[in-house]
Design a protein around this motif. Structure first.
Motif, PDB file in Angstrom:
ATOM      1  N   PRO A  13     -45.107 -35.088  40.809  1.00 54.89           N
ATOM      2  CA  PRO A  13     -45.241 -35.450  39.379  1.00 54.89           C
ATOM      3  C   PRO A  13     -45.473 -34.537  38.385  1.00 54.89           C
ATOM      4  CG  PRO A  13     -47.339 -35.842  40.546  1.00 54.89           C
ATOM      5  CD  PRO A  13     -46.255 -35.361  41.703  1.00 54.89           C
ATOM      6  N   PRO A  14     -45.328 -34.448  37.117  1.00 55.50           N
ATOM      7  CA  PRO A  14     -45.483 -33.268  36.206  1.00 55.50           C
ATOM      8  C   PRO A  14     -47.051 -32.846  36.298  1.00 55.50           C
ATOM      9  CG  PRO A  14     -45.188 -35.441  35.065  1.00 55.50           C
ATOM     10  CD  PRO A  14     -44.685 -35.506  36.425  1.00 55.50           C
ATOM     11  N   TYR A  15     -46.993 -31.489  36.135  1.00 57.51           N
ATOM     12  CA  TYR A  15     -48.536 -30.870  36.010  1.00 57.51           C
ATOM     13  C   TYR A  15     -49.152 -30.903  37.100  1.00 57.51           C
ATOM     14  CZ  TYR A  15     -46.664 -31.935  31.388  1.00 57.51           C
ATOM     15  OH  TYR A  15     -45.934 -32.230  30.334  1.00 57.51           O
ATOM     16  N   GLU A  16     -48.784 -31.038  38.432  1.00 56.60           N
ATOM     17  CA  GLU A  16     -49.488 -31.168  39.480  1.00 56.60           C
ATOM     18  C   GLU A  16     -48.998 -30.266  40.705  1.00 56.60           C
ATOM     19  OE1 GLU A  16     -50.617 -34.800  40.752  1.00 56.60           O
ATOM     20  OE2 GLU A  16     -51.117 -35.674  38.642  1.00 56.60           O
ATOM     21  N   SER A  17     -47.851 -29.685  40.674  1.00 58.32           N
ATOM     22  CA  SER A  17     -47.322 -28.857  41.981  1.00 58.32           C
ATOM     23  C   SER A  17     -46.464 -27.753  41.465  1.00 58.32           C
ATOM     24  CB  SER A  17     -46.472 -29.839  42.520  1.00 58.32           C
ATOM     25  OG  SER A  17     -45.756 -29.018  43.549  1.00 58.32           O
ATOM     26  N   GLU A  18     -46.622 -26.799  42.090  1.00 60.13           N
ATOM     27  CA  GLU A  18     -45.543 -25.486  41.907  1.00 60.13           C
ATOM     28  C   GLU A  18     -44.035 -25.754  42.268  1.00 60.13           C
ATOM     29  OE1 GLU A  18     -46.832 -21.905  43.835  1.00 60.13           O
ATOM     30  OE2 GLU A  18     -45.804 -20.941  42.289  1.00 60.13           O
ATOM     31  N   ASN A  19     -43.790 -26.893  43.083  1.00 58.57           N
ATOM     32  CA  ASN A  19     -42.608 -27.247  43.399  1.00 58.57           C
ATOM     33  C   ASN A  19     -41.713 -27.527  42.255  1.00 58.57           C
ATOM     34  OD1 ASN A  19     -43.147 -27.412  46.346  1.00 58.57           O
ATOM     35  ND2 ASN A  19     -43.314 -29.475  46.494  1.00 58.57           N
ATOM     36  N   LEU A  20     -42.270 -27.934  41.132  1.00 55.65           N
ATOM     37  CA  LEU A  20     -41.413 -28.415  40.097  1.00 55.65           C
ATOM     38  C   LEU A  20     -40.894 -27.163  39.177  1.00 55.65           C
ATOM     39  CD1 LEU A  20     -43.257 -31.420  38.810  1.00 55.65           C
ATOM     40  CD2 LEU A  20     -41.001 -31.418  39.965  1.00 55.65           C
ATOM     41  N   THR A  21     -41.793 -26.065  39.371  1.00 52.81           N
ATOM     42  CA  THR A  21     -41.564 -24.764  38.614  1.00 52.81           C
ATOM     43  C   THR A  21     -40.235 -24.202  39.479  1.00 52.81           C
ATOM     44  OG1 THR A  21     -43.970 -24.523  37.615  1.00 52.81           O
ATOM     45  CG2 THR A  21     -42.364 -22.569  37.859  1.00 52.81           C
ATOM     46  N   THR A  22     -40.590 -24.356  40.691  1.00 50.58           N
ATOM     47  CA  THR A  22     -39.355 -23.479  41.400  1.00 50.58           C
ATOM     48  C   THR A  22     -38.130 -24.652  41.296  1.00 50.58           C
ATOM     49  OG1 THR A  22     -40.916 -23.034  43.097  1.00 50.58           O
ATOM     50  CG2 THR A  22     -38.716 -22.691  43.767  1.00 50.58           C
ATOM     51  N   ALA A  23     -38.209 -25.763  41.282  1.00 47.65           N
ATOM     52  CA  ALA A  23     -37.076 -26.513  41.028  1.00 47.65           C
ATOM     53  C   ALA A  23     -36.460 -26.476  39.779  1.00 47.65           C
ATOM     54  CB  ALA A  23     -37.720 -28.250  41.012  1.00 47.65           C
ATOM     55  N   PHE A  24     -37.018 -26.490  38.659  1.00 50.07           N
ATOM     56  CA  PHE A  24     -36.494 -26.120  37.437  1.00 50.07           C
ATOM     57  C   PHE A  24     -35.824 -24.749  37.248  1.00 50.07           C
ATOM     58  CE2 PHE A  24     -39.104 -29.617  35.603  1.00 50.07           C
ATOM     59  CZ  PHE A  24     -38.167 -30.229  34.956  1.00 50.07           C
ATOM     60  N   ILE A 133     -36.399 -32.044  47.685  1.00 48.08           N
ATOM     61  CA  ILE A 133     -37.589 -31.251  47.384  1.00 48.08           C
ATOM     62  C   ILE A 133     -38.776 -31.983  47.496  1.00 48.08           C
ATOM     63  CG2 ILE A 133     -38.815 -29.751  46.020  1.00 48.08           C
ATOM     64  CD1 ILE A 133     -36.383 -28.767  44.788  1.00 48.08           C
ATOM     65  N   PRO A 134     -39.218 -32.206  48.774  1.00 49.05           N
ATOM     66  CA  PRO A 134     -40.314 -33.287  49.120  1.00 49.05           C
ATOM     67  C   PRO A 134     -41.786 -33.014  48.259  1.00 49.05           C
ATOM     68  CG  PRO A 134     -39.966 -31.926  50.861  1.00 49.05           C
ATOM     69  CD  PRO A 134     -39.022 -31.369  49.748  1.00 49.05           C
ATOM     70  N   LYS A 136     -45.916 -32.885  49.050  1.00 51.32           N
ATOM     71  CA  LYS A 136     -46.433 -32.332  50.212  1.00 51.32           C
ATOM     72  C   LYS A 136     -47.677 -33.398  50.504  1.00 51.32           C
ATOM     73  CE  LYS A 136     -45.832 -27.521  49.924  1.00 51.32           C
ATOM     74  NZ  LYS A 136     -46.216 -26.546  48.771  1.00 51.32           N
TER      75      LYS A 136
END
Lengths: 136, 129, 106
Positions: A13-24, A133-134, A136
């Motif tokens: 979800p937005p605003y909760e994981s560094e995965n999204l920064t890397t994904a973007f 990109i799962p 955790k």
């Protein structure tokens, strides 16, 4: 490098994981190179393109709305779509419909759409490569 | 008189680029402004927040550009100097990650994991984040 | 022989599963494949020269190329790296995807 088509699954979800920064960051590279990008936004990621996200001022930082320039993922999605279009790539951004309904985030930024796991299956079949990109 | 609260913070870098800060350190600073009396213990990967000289400015996704990239070392200094919130770091967690004391921002205090139970007894409340 | 990019987002201090992923990387090499391990996010915390990260040290020198994300390193103020770990930009993920390499995220 010739144009490729990639399928990407996002879950956080937005605003909760560094995965999204890397994904973007990865999606930005794909869009800069003019590739076609098929995104399946599953679970919490179905809120990334939610149109009613709003930036906010930050009193702890001592910054007003303009100074804080708070990131929103809906703006990042829109920027990705625009970048891809400028470079000749297509983005098909699908928000999992059932996930959207659970969360009440059914209003999307322009040029993203509602879909289902069948779309992700179709993306995988049609893509040159896939990255899941799962959460955790 | 506010209740004295010890906050053991271990989650690190989870959403700092999106929020432009750490959400727990932000919460504690905001509560401090409302009168809370906090102490912070950085443990686990959060000990890295106390390392000087970090930050990755200039993130861009297409035409969107980040202009207020987080600097977690500055946020730790802000807690100590502006908010008057004491910040401890667990020595053993620094050592495991190969972080030398000389790399830390000024004002942080070292605390051995062995001493943490004794320290906890000094507070009315303990929250583990 | 296939090529693999294994993206590691977890660090060995908080996740026992890092050992599994390093074992998987070594197993793929032993099976005749070429493997790159790309450390991102908190995984780069294991790349300091004096970090206690035996899982990562076991991978280095075993035929696996080990890279660390430049952005994640800067974000955390890490300037010096363990011998055998090279700094890399995020572009390498797309390089591998373009080349058709199987790309996994952990």
């Amino acid at each position: 490098m010739s144009k490729k088509t990639f399928a990407i699954a996002l879950m956080d979800p937005p605003y909760e994981s560094e995965n999204l920064t890397t994904a973007f960051r990865i999606l930005d590279v794909m869009a800069r190179r003019g590739h076609n990008i098929n995104v399946f936004a599953y679970e919490g990621a179905s809120g990334l393109a939610f149109a009613k996200q709003a930036p906010h001022p930050n009193p702890v930082h001592g910054k007003n709305l303009a100074e804080e320039n708070h990131p929103t993922t809906k703006d990042q999605v829109a920027a990705l779509l625009a970048l891809a279009a400028r470079n000749g790539g297509k983005v098909d951004w699908v928000n999992c419909g059932m996930c959207v309904d659970e969360r009440g985030v059914g209003e999307f930024v322009a040029d993203t759409r509602r879909g289902s796991p069948a779309d992700f299956h179709a993306f995988c079949e049609a893509s040159d490569n896939v990255l899941a990109i799962p959460t955790k | 008189m506010a209740k004295k609260t010890l906050n053991i913070v271990e989650s690190a870098y989870r959403a700092v680029m999106e929020e432009q800060d750490d959400t727990i350190l932000w919460l504690l600073a905001a509560m401090r402004a409302a009168g809370a009396e906090h102490t912070v213990v950085l443990r686990g990967n959060a000990v890295n927040y106390a390392v000087a000289g970090q930050g990755a400015p200039g993130l861009a996704i297409g035409g969107w550009k980040q202009t207020q990239a987080p600097r977690m070392d500055n946020d730790v200094i802000d807690l100590i100097e502006k908010r008057k919130i004491p910040v401890f770091v667990i020595e053993e967690d620094l050592a495991a990650r190969g972080i030398e004391r000389g790399e830390l921002v000024p004002g942080v205090q070292l605390l051995s994991a062995r001493m943490l139970p004794k320290r906890m007894a000094e507070y009315d409340l303990v929250s583990h984040w | 022989m296939a090529e693999y990019l294994l993206i590691e987002s977890r660090d060995p201090f908080e996740s026992n599963d890092v050992g599994y992923y390093c074992d998987l990387a070594r197993g793929l090499v032993e099976a005749g494949n070429r493997v790159t391990l790309f450390l991102i996010q908190n995984a780069v915390l294991a790349a300091r020269p004096s970090a206690h990260a035996p899982q990562l040290r076991a991978v280095i020198g075993s035929g696996i190329k080990v890279l660390a994300d430049d952005f994640a390193l800067k974000e955390r103020g890490i300037a010096k790296l363990l011998d055998g770990v090279q700094i890399a930009p995020i572009e390498i993920v797309v390089d591998h995807l373009e080349a058709g390499h199987k790309t996994l995220w952990h």
